[in-house]
Scaffold this active site. Structure first.
Site, PDB file in Angstrom:
ATOM      1  N   ASP A  43       9.124  18.391  52.910  1.00  0.00           N
ATOM      2  CA  ASP A  43       9.897  19.014  51.847  1.00  0.00           C
ATOM      3  C   ASP A  43      11.359  19.189  52.234  1.00  0.00           C
ATOM      4  O   ASP A  43      12.252  19.033  51.399  1.00  0.00           O
ATOM      5  CB  ASP A  43       9.294  20.378  51.497  1.00  0.00           C
ATOM      6  CG  ASP A  43       8.040  20.258  50.639  1.00  0.00           C
ATOM      7  OD1 ASP A  43       7.690  19.118  50.267  1.00  0.00           O
ATOM      8  OD2 ASP A  43       7.416  21.291  50.352  1.00  0.00           O
TER       9      ASP A  43
ATOM     10  N   ASN B 211      16.915  24.574  46.526  1.00  0.00           N
ATOM     11  CA  ASN B 211      15.902  25.612  46.727  1.00  0.00           C
ATOM     12  C   ASN B 211      16.454  27.019  46.536  1.00  0.00           C
ATOM     13  O   ASN B 211      15.981  27.763  45.699  1.00  0.00           O
ATOM     14  CB  ASN B 211      15.295  25.498  48.127  1.00  0.00           C
ATOM     15  CG  ASN B 211      13.865  25.035  48.116  1.00  0.00           C
ATOM     16  OD1 ASN B 211      13.405  24.446  47.152  1.00  0.00           O
ATOM     17  ND2 ASN B 211      13.147  25.295  49.198  1.00  0.00           N
ATOM     18  N   ASP B 212      17.437  27.378  47.370  1.00  0.00           N
ATOM     19  CA  ASP B 212      17.914  28.752  47.321  1.00  0.00           C
ATOM     20  C   ASP B 212      19.278  28.909  47.973  1.00  0.00           C
ATOM     21  O   ASP B 212      19.733  28.069  48.744  1.00  0.00           O
ATOM     22  CB  ASP B 212      16.917  29.708  47.992  1.00  0.00           C
ATOM     23  CG  ASP B 212      16.501  29.266  49.393  1.00  0.00           C
ATOM     24  OD1 ASP B 212      17.387  28.843  50.163  1.00  0.00           O
ATOM     25  OD2 ASP B 212      15.307  29.309  49.718  1.00  0.00           O
TER      26      ASP B 212
ATOM     27  N   ARG C  42      20.713  45.068  62.088  1.00  0.00           N
ATOM     28  CA  ARG C  42      20.804  46.288  61.283  1.00  0.00           C
ATOM     29  C   ARG C  42      20.976  45.901  59.816  1.00  0.00           C
ATOM     30  O   ARG C  42      21.479  44.828  59.492  1.00  0.00           O
ATOM     31  CB  ARG C  42      21.981  47.155  61.744  1.00  0.00           C
ATOM     32  CG  ARG C  42      23.339  46.470  61.727  1.00  0.00           C
ATOM     33  CD  ARG C  42      24.452  47.475  62.045  1.00  0.00           C
ATOM     34  NE  ARG C  42      25.756  46.828  62.144  1.00  0.00           N
ATOM     35  CZ  ARG C  42      26.350  46.524  63.286  1.00  0.00           C
ATOM     36  NH1 ARG C  42      25.742  46.795  64.430  1.00  0.00           N
ATOM     37  NH2 ARG C  42      27.529  45.951  63.294  1.00  0.00           N
TER      38      ARG C  42
ATOM     39  N   ASP D 173      18.068  43.215  55.021  1.00  0.00           N
ATOM     40  CA  ASP D 173      18.552  42.157  55.911  1.00  0.00           C
ATOM     41  C   ASP D 173      19.337  41.105  55.132  1.00  0.00           C
ATOM     42  O   ASP D 173      20.223  40.457  55.676  1.00  0.00           O
ATOM     43  CB  ASP D 173      17.378  41.479  56.621  1.00  0.00           C
ATOM     44  CG  ASP D 173      16.822  42.328  57.755  1.00  0.00           C
ATOM     45  OD1 ASP D 173      17.418  43.382  58.049  1.00  0.00           O
ATOM     46  OD2 ASP D 173      15.806  41.929  58.343  1.00  0.00           O
TER      47      ASP D 173
ATOM     48  N   THR E  62       8.606  28.718  46.000  1.00  0.00           N
ATOM     49  CA  THR E  62       7.498  28.530  46.946  1.00  0.00           C
ATOM     50  C   THR E  62       7.998  28.389  48.380  1.00  0.00           C
ATOM     51  O   THR E  62       7.218  28.052  49.267  1.00  0.00           O
ATOM     52  CB  THR E  62       6.666  27.284  46.576  1.00  0.00           C
ATOM     53  OG1 THR E  62       7.524  26.134  46.516  1.00  0.00           O
ATOM     54  CG2 THR E  62       5.984  27.469  45.232  1.00  0.00           C
TER      55      THR E  62
ATOM     56  N   TYR F 125      11.330  30.109  51.005  1.00  0.00           N
ATOM     57  CA  TYR F 125      11.695  31.342  51.703  1.00  0.00           C
ATOM     58  C   TYR F 125      11.431  32.563  50.828  1.00  0.00           C
ATOM     59  O   TYR F 125      10.973  33.606  51.297  1.00  0.00           O
ATOM     60  CB  TYR F 125      13.169  31.261  52.093  1.00  0.00           C
ATOM     61  CG  TYR F 125      13.673  32.331  53.030  1.00  0.00           C
ATOM     62  CD1 TYR F 125      12.804  33.193  53.701  1.00  0.00           C
ATOM     63  CD2 TYR F 125      15.043  32.478  53.260  1.00  0.00           C
ATOM     64  CE1 TYR F 125      13.286  34.159  54.568  1.00  0.00           C
ATOM     65  CE2 TYR F 125      15.527  33.445  54.126  1.00  0.00           C
ATOM     66  CZ  TYR F 125      14.643  34.287  54.773  1.00  0.00           C
ATOM     67  OH  TYR F 125      15.120  35.244  55.631  1.00  0.00           O
TER      68      TYR F 125
ATOM     69  N   LEU G  41       9.110  33.065  48.657  1.00  0.00           N
ATOM     70  CA  LEU G  41       7.686  33.398  48.699  1.00  0.00           C
ATOM     71  C   LEU G  41       7.351  34.135  49.991  1.00  0.00           C
ATOM     72  O   LEU G  41       6.594  35.113  49.990  1.00  0.00           O
ATOM     73  CB  LEU G  41       6.851  32.126  48.575  1.00  0.00           C
ATOM     74  CG  LEU G  41       5.332  32.290  48.643  1.00  0.00           C
ATOM     75  CD1 LEU G  41       4.830  33.135  47.479  1.00  0.00           C
ATOM     76  CD2 LEU G  41       4.646  30.924  48.640  1.00  0.00           C
ATOM     77  N   SER G  42       7.912  33.673  51.106  1.00  0.00           N
ATOM     78  CA  SER G  42       7.657  34.327  52.393  1.00  0.00           C
ATOM     79  C   SER G  42       8.172  35.760  52.417  1.00  0.00           C
ATOM     80  O   SER G  42       7.645  36.608  53.128  1.00  0.00           O
ATOM     81  CB  SER G  42       8.325  33.528  53.525  1.00  0.00           C
ATOM     82  OG  SER G  42       7.799  32.226  53.610  1.00  0.00           O
TER      83      SER G  42
END
Length: 291
Positions: A72, A146-147, A157, A176, A187, A189, A191-192
């Site tokens: 992918d 994707n993103d 921090r 973060d 589907t 990062y 999704l994770s």
């Protein structure tokens, strides 16, 4: 289809066995086929571009299909790099988990038969356009398949991120980072990080905080016509924080407190070829089986 271009991730097909198999098969059927190995480019080969990009100028005129051999990640990068050529792509999965690269190694010749017989459908996939506005270094514009992720740099921090939608303040996250994904990227990062799975053919923007410092933070699904602005705030202990705006995990732009990123649906789309009759839901079920 009669004219093909192959982009191969050499790490996935080290001896080029699958690449040669496809190329020989296409040529044996009287088709044109050009092979380009996916590799790190030098600054001389691609001035002004981050290392690792495919140069779209290498693709011969008249190419009707780009075959991407790898996973992918290889397909995502190829889609970004070739979007201006408007040539449809088909991914051959040589990796471990492929949502986008739908053709497995065992079925690659059957897939070539379908392409040569024009038995396929085209799926336009939404892309994002991001404008990084910086006080000190100026603006940077790029695309994401994707993103687009805005996340902290340096010390471990949380940072405050202010989110605006169409100019209206939405929320402030201490986290973060923030992921803004396309339906295709839902589907990945996102999704994770706990984000929802969205049908890849939808026109939506998904905003997902990364490790938010709260018990109630959730992903937000917006219309594909909305514009999302992420403004980087200060940290808990310092007035000036540093972070990165990253496009598809490849291009990272440093930003600091007071800088912001404007994200919206791009006018450009990536064209993916679909051969199998398997639905997105069935693919999803098979990929997630056992998880």
């Amino acid at each position: 289809m009669d004219h093909f271009y192959i982009i191969t991730n050499r790490e996935k097909d080290q001896d080029l066995e699958t690449t040669r198999q496809i190329c020989d098969y296409l040529r044996a059927h009287g088709k044109l086929c050009t092979v380009r190995e996916y590799q790190k480019l030098s600054r001389e080969e691609a001035p002004g571009m981050p290392a690792g990009y495919t140069d779209a100028d290498w693709i011969p005129e008249g190419t009707q299909c780009i075959l991407v051999l790898g996973g992918d990640g290889t397909l995502i990068q190829a889609a970004r790099d070739t979007v201006n050529r408007r040539i449809p792509l088909l991914g051959v999965n040589l990796g471990n988990l492929g949502y986008l690269a739908e053709i497995e190694k065992a079925g690659v010749l059957d897939a070539m038969d379908s392409l040569m017989a024009d038995d396929y459908t085209l799926e336009p996939r939404m892309m994002l356009e991001g404008l990084v506005c910086r006080k000190r270094e100026g603006t940077v514009r790029n695309l994401a398949f994707n993103d687009i992720v805005v996340n902290r740099a340096g010390a471990l921090r949380v940072i405050d991120y202010e989110i605006y939608v169409n100019g209206e303040f939405l929320n402030r996250y201490s986290a973060d980072g923030i992921i803004v994904s396309t339906p295709t990227g839902s589907t990945g990062y996102s999704l994770s990080a706990g984000g929802p799975i969205v049908s890849p053919m939808a026109s939506m923007i998904v905003v997902t905080p990364i490790c938010p410092h709260t018990l109630t933070a959730r992903s937000i699904v917006l219309s594909g016509e909305d514009q999302v602005t992420i403004r980087l705030g200060s940290g808990r202990r310092v007035d000036r924080e540093e972070a990165f705006a990253t496009f598809d995990g490849e291009v990272s732009v440093p930003i600091a407190t007071g800088d912001y990123v404007e994200i919206q649906k791009s006018e450009k789309t990536a064209e993916l070829l679909k051969i199998s009759k398997i639905s997105f839901l069935e693919v999803l079920r098979n990929k997630m089986r056992g998880n």
